[in-house]
Design a protein around this motif. Structure first.
Motif, PDB file in Angstrom:
ATOM      1  N   ALA A 175       0.679  -1.275   0.117  1.00  0.00           N
ATOM      2  CA  ALA A 175      -0.223   0.131   0.030  1.00  0.00           C
ATOM      3  C   ALA A 175       0.802   1.292   0.208  1.00  0.00           C
ATOM      4  O   ALA A 175       2.142   1.315   0.475  1.00  0.00           O
ATOM      5  CB  ALA A 175      -1.070   0.065   1.262  1.00  0.00           C
ATOM      6  N   GLY A 176       0.164   2.273  -0.420  1.00  0.00           N
ATOM      7  CA  GLY A 176       1.018   3.657  -0.541  1.00  0.00           C
ATOM      8  C   GLY A 176       0.502   4.592  -1.499  1.00  0.00           C
ATOM      9  O   GLY A 176      -0.775   4.161  -1.993  1.00  0.00           O
ATOM     10  N   GLY A 177       1.295   5.729  -1.959  1.00  0.00           N
ATOM     11  CA  GLY A 177       0.493   6.703  -2.942  1.00  0.00           C
ATOM     12  C   GLY A 177       1.514   7.888  -2.833  1.00  0.00           C
ATOM     13  O   GLY A 177       2.382   7.796  -2.321  1.00  0.00           O
ATOM     14  N   SER A 178       0.689   9.061  -3.272  1.00  0.00           N
ATOM     15  CA  SER A 178       1.617  10.213  -3.320  1.00  0.00           C
ATOM     16  C   SER A 178       1.794  10.996  -2.080  1.00  0.00           C
ATOM     17  O   SER A 178       2.873  11.683  -1.881  1.00  0.00           O
ATOM     18  CB  SER A 178       0.904  11.121  -4.283  1.00  0.00           C
ATOM     19  N   ARG A 179       1.229  10.433  -1.024  1.00  0.00           N
ATOM     20  CA  ARG A 179       1.226  11.195   0.200  1.00  0.00           C
ATOM     21  C   ARG A 179       1.455  12.812   0.251  1.00  0.00           C
ATOM     22  O   ARG A 179       0.386  13.236  -0.440  1.00  0.00           O
ATOM     23  CB  ARG A 179       2.518  10.526   1.109  1.00  0.00           C
ATOM     24  N   HIS A 180       2.477  13.309   0.897  1.00  0.00           N
ATOM     25  CA  HIS A 180       2.392  14.644   1.167  1.00  0.00           C
ATOM     26  C   HIS A 180       2.954  15.229   0.056  1.00  0.00           C
ATOM     27  O   HIS A 180       3.943  16.086   0.234  1.00  0.00           O
ATOM     28  CB  HIS A 180       2.910  15.099   2.498  1.00  0.00           C
ATOM     29  N   GLN A 181       2.358  15.181  -1.403  1.00  0.00           N
ATOM     30  CA  GLN A 181       2.805  15.826  -2.456  1.00  0.00           C
ATOM     31  C   GLN A 181       2.271  17.246  -2.766  1.00  0.00           C
ATOM     32  O   GLN A 181       1.069  17.331  -2.623  1.00  0.00           O
ATOM     33  CB  GLN A 181       2.958  14.889  -3.747  1.00  0.00           C
ATOM     34  N   GLY A 182       2.991  17.979  -3.175  1.00  0.00           N
ATOM     35  CA  GLY A 182       2.346  19.275  -3.534  1.00  0.00           C
ATOM     36  C   GLY A 182       1.899  19.346  -5.099  1.00  0.00           C
ATOM     37  O   GLY A 182       2.179  18.195  -5.714  1.00  0.00           O
ATOM     38  N   LYS A 183       1.992  20.563  -5.693  1.00  0.00           N
ATOM     39  CA  LYS A 183       1.470  20.662  -6.902  1.00  0.00           C
ATOM     40  C   LYS A 183       2.719  20.695  -8.005  1.00  0.00           C
ATOM     41  O   LYS A 183       2.500  20.089  -9.073  1.00  0.00           O
ATOM     42  CB  LYS A 183       0.999  22.252  -7.126  1.00  0.00           C
ATOM     43  N   PHE A 184       3.955  20.609  -7.445  1.00  0.00           N
ATOM     44  CA  PHE A 184       5.164  20.478  -8.548  1.00  0.00           C
ATOM     45  C   PHE A 184       5.556  19.026  -8.636  1.00  0.00           C
ATOM     46  O   PHE A 184       6.135  18.669  -9.623  1.00  0.00           O
ATOM     47  CB  PHE A 184       6.483  20.950  -7.878  1.00  0.00           C
ATOM     48  N   THR A 186       7.634  15.112  -8.050  1.00  0.00           N
ATOM     49  CA  THR A 186       8.833  14.887  -7.963  1.00  0.00           C
ATOM     50  C   THR A 186       8.888  13.576  -8.973  1.00  0.00           C
ATOM     51  O   THR A 186       8.160  13.465  -9.571  1.00  0.00           O
ATOM     52  CB  THR A 186       9.336  14.375  -6.427  1.00  0.00           C
ATOM     53  N   LEU A 187      10.219  12.972  -8.939  1.00  0.00           N
ATOM     54  CA  LEU A 187      10.563  11.838  -9.702  1.00  0.00           C
ATOM     55  C   LEU A 187       9.636  10.898  -9.472  1.00  0.00           C
ATOM     56  O   LEU A 187       9.204   9.910 -10.384  1.00  0.00           O
ATOM     57  CB  LEU A 187      11.969  11.334  -9.376  1.00  0.00           C
ATOM     58  N   ARG A 188       8.991  10.509  -8.303  1.00  0.00           N
ATOM     59  CA  ARG A 188       8.099   9.470  -7.731  1.00  0.00           C
ATOM     60  C   ARG A 188       6.918   9.914  -7.668  1.00  0.00           C
ATOM     61  O   ARG A 188       5.779   9.241  -7.175  1.00  0.00           O
ATOM     62  CB  ARG A 188       8.766   8.898  -6.663  1.00  0.00           C
ATOM     63  N   ALA A 189       6.317  11.268  -7.979  1.00  0.00           N
ATOM     64  CA  ALA A 189       5.012  11.838  -7.643  1.00  0.00           C
ATOM     65  C   ALA A 189       4.562  12.781  -9.017  1.00  0.00           C
ATOM     66  O   ALA A 189       5.346  13.315  -9.265  1.00  0.00           O
ATOM     67  CB  ALA A 189       5.026  12.434  -6.320  1.00  0.00           C
ATOM     68  N   SER A 190       3.291  12.715  -9.217  1.00  0.00           N
ATOM     69  CA  SER A 190       2.771  13.504 -10.391  1.00  0.00           C
ATOM     70  C   SER A 190       2.679  14.762 -10.118  1.00  0.00           C
ATOM     71  O   SER A 190       2.462  15.766 -11.126  1.00  0.00           O
ATOM     72  CB  SER A 190       1.387  12.856 -10.827  1.00  0.00           C
ATOM     73  N   THR A 196      -1.759   7.864 -10.376  1.00  0.00           N
ATOM     74  CA  THR A 196      -2.081   6.408 -10.561  1.00  0.00           C
ATOM     75  C   THR A 196      -0.895   6.054 -11.411  1.00  0.00           C
ATOM     76  O   THR A 196      -0.120   4.789 -11.035  1.00  0.00           O
ATOM     77  CB  THR A 196      -3.216   5.905 -11.011  1.00  0.00           C
ATOM     78  N   HIS A 197      -0.437   6.506 -12.247  1.00  0.00           N
ATOM     79  CA  HIS A 197       0.686   6.096 -13.229  1.00  0.00           C
ATOM     80  C   HIS A 197       1.861   6.036 -12.387  1.00  0.00           C
ATOM     81  O   HIS A 197       2.830   4.868 -12.509  1.00  0.00           O
ATOM     82  CB  HIS A 197       0.839   7.000 -14.624  1.00  0.00           C
ATOM     83  N   PHE A 198       2.274   6.952 -11.549  1.00  0.00           N
ATOM     84  CA  PHE A 198       3.396   6.760 -10.749  1.00  0.00           C
ATOM     85  C   PHE A 198       3.396   6.091  -9.527  1.00  0.00           C
ATOM     86  O   PHE A 198       4.267   5.239  -9.583  1.00  0.00           O
ATOM     87  CB  PHE A 198       3.658   8.262 -10.078  1.00  0.00           C
ATOM     88  N   ASP A 199       1.979   5.615  -9.061  1.00  0.00           N
ATOM     89  CA  ASP A 199       1.863   4.622  -7.976  1.00  0.00           C
ATOM     90  C   ASP A 199       2.180   3.343  -8.549  1.00  0.00           C
ATOM     91  O   ASP A 199       2.746   2.335  -7.884  1.00  0.00           O
ATOM     92  CB  ASP A 199       0.397   4.932  -7.469  1.00  0.00           C
TER      93      ASP A 199
END
Length: 227
Positions: A175-184, A186-190, A196-199
């Motif tokens: 289990a997991g996901g983007s967690r505390h990601q903002g609008k910009f 990262t390499l592992r988040a959209s 979902t593509h990143f996850d």
């Protein structure tokens, strides 16, 4: 100085978005043991291993991947441009994940995605099912992403079967996901893109790391060190 701050901040954000094996239960020929791996357990059934003298299965001759079942999974959030497109996106998610898995697991052994009528005879068979696929909300991530708003979520169950012996050698929940990601992002988040593509890619990579002995090549040496 500003560049250094940006780099440190990016590394911090990158560490937030990921997939994790949520709990571990080890079963061996001599008994059983149970120990949590992640304090943020999502109520998983854990990892189950059938081993000989506590030695885990490794070095398969080939790896075969069957697209994961998704019919009973909760599928919601930012996944499609319209509600009418959602069933198509849901049906194609296992196909995308199988392709990601193939690319990652090829680093362990030759890997191939099975067709519906194909059955492997040797090596490992990797299959499983999704329990939750949620793309979150880009709008919420834009305004309150660092606080956890709009986060994506992915949960799945993975099973690894030794085809020759006819036994399940590893079985675990993730289990997991983007967690505390903002609008910009990262390499592992959209960021504001389709999370979902990143996850799915992060999950495939975590499966590879879980089934590998030393994926980071720690302690590897190019020259002798003993005197």
């Amino acid at each position: 100085m500003k560049q250094s701050i940006v780099i440190v901040f990016s590394i911090f954000l990158c560490s937030c978005a990921n997939m994790y094996v949520t709990k571990t239960d080890v079963a061996t020929a001599g008994g059983a043991a149970s120990a949590p791996v992640d304090a943020k357990d999502f109520g998983s059934k854990g990892v189950h291993m059938v081993t000989s003298c506590g030695v885990g299965a490794s070095n398969p001759t080939a790896i075969y991947i069957r697209p994961f079942c998704i019919d009973t999974a909760v599928f919601e959030g930012d996944e499609a441009a319209s509600a009418g497109e959602m069933p198509i996106r849901k049906a194609l998610t296992p196909v995308e994940f199988a392709e990601d898995l193939k690319e990652e697991l090829e680093r362990i052994a030759p890997a191939r995605i099975l067709k519906d009528n194909e059955r492997p005879r040797v090596g490992w068979l990797v299959d499983g099912y999704f329990t939750a696929v949620g793309g979150g909300s880009p709008l919420a991530r834009f305004f309150f992403g660092p606080l956890g708003a709009g986060r994506s979520f992915l949960a799945l169950h993975v099973r690894v079967t030794d085809v020759s012996r006819g036994i399940v050698v590893y079985e675990f929940d993730m289990a997991g996901g983007s967690r505390h990601q903002g609008k910009f992002g990262t390499l592992r988040a959209s960021g504001l893109g389709k999370a979902t593509h990143f996850d799915l890619r992060n999950a495939a990579e975590r499966v590879y790391w879980t089934l590998s002995t030393n994926p980071s090549r720690y302690a590897a040496r190019t020259t002798p060190v003993l005197q």
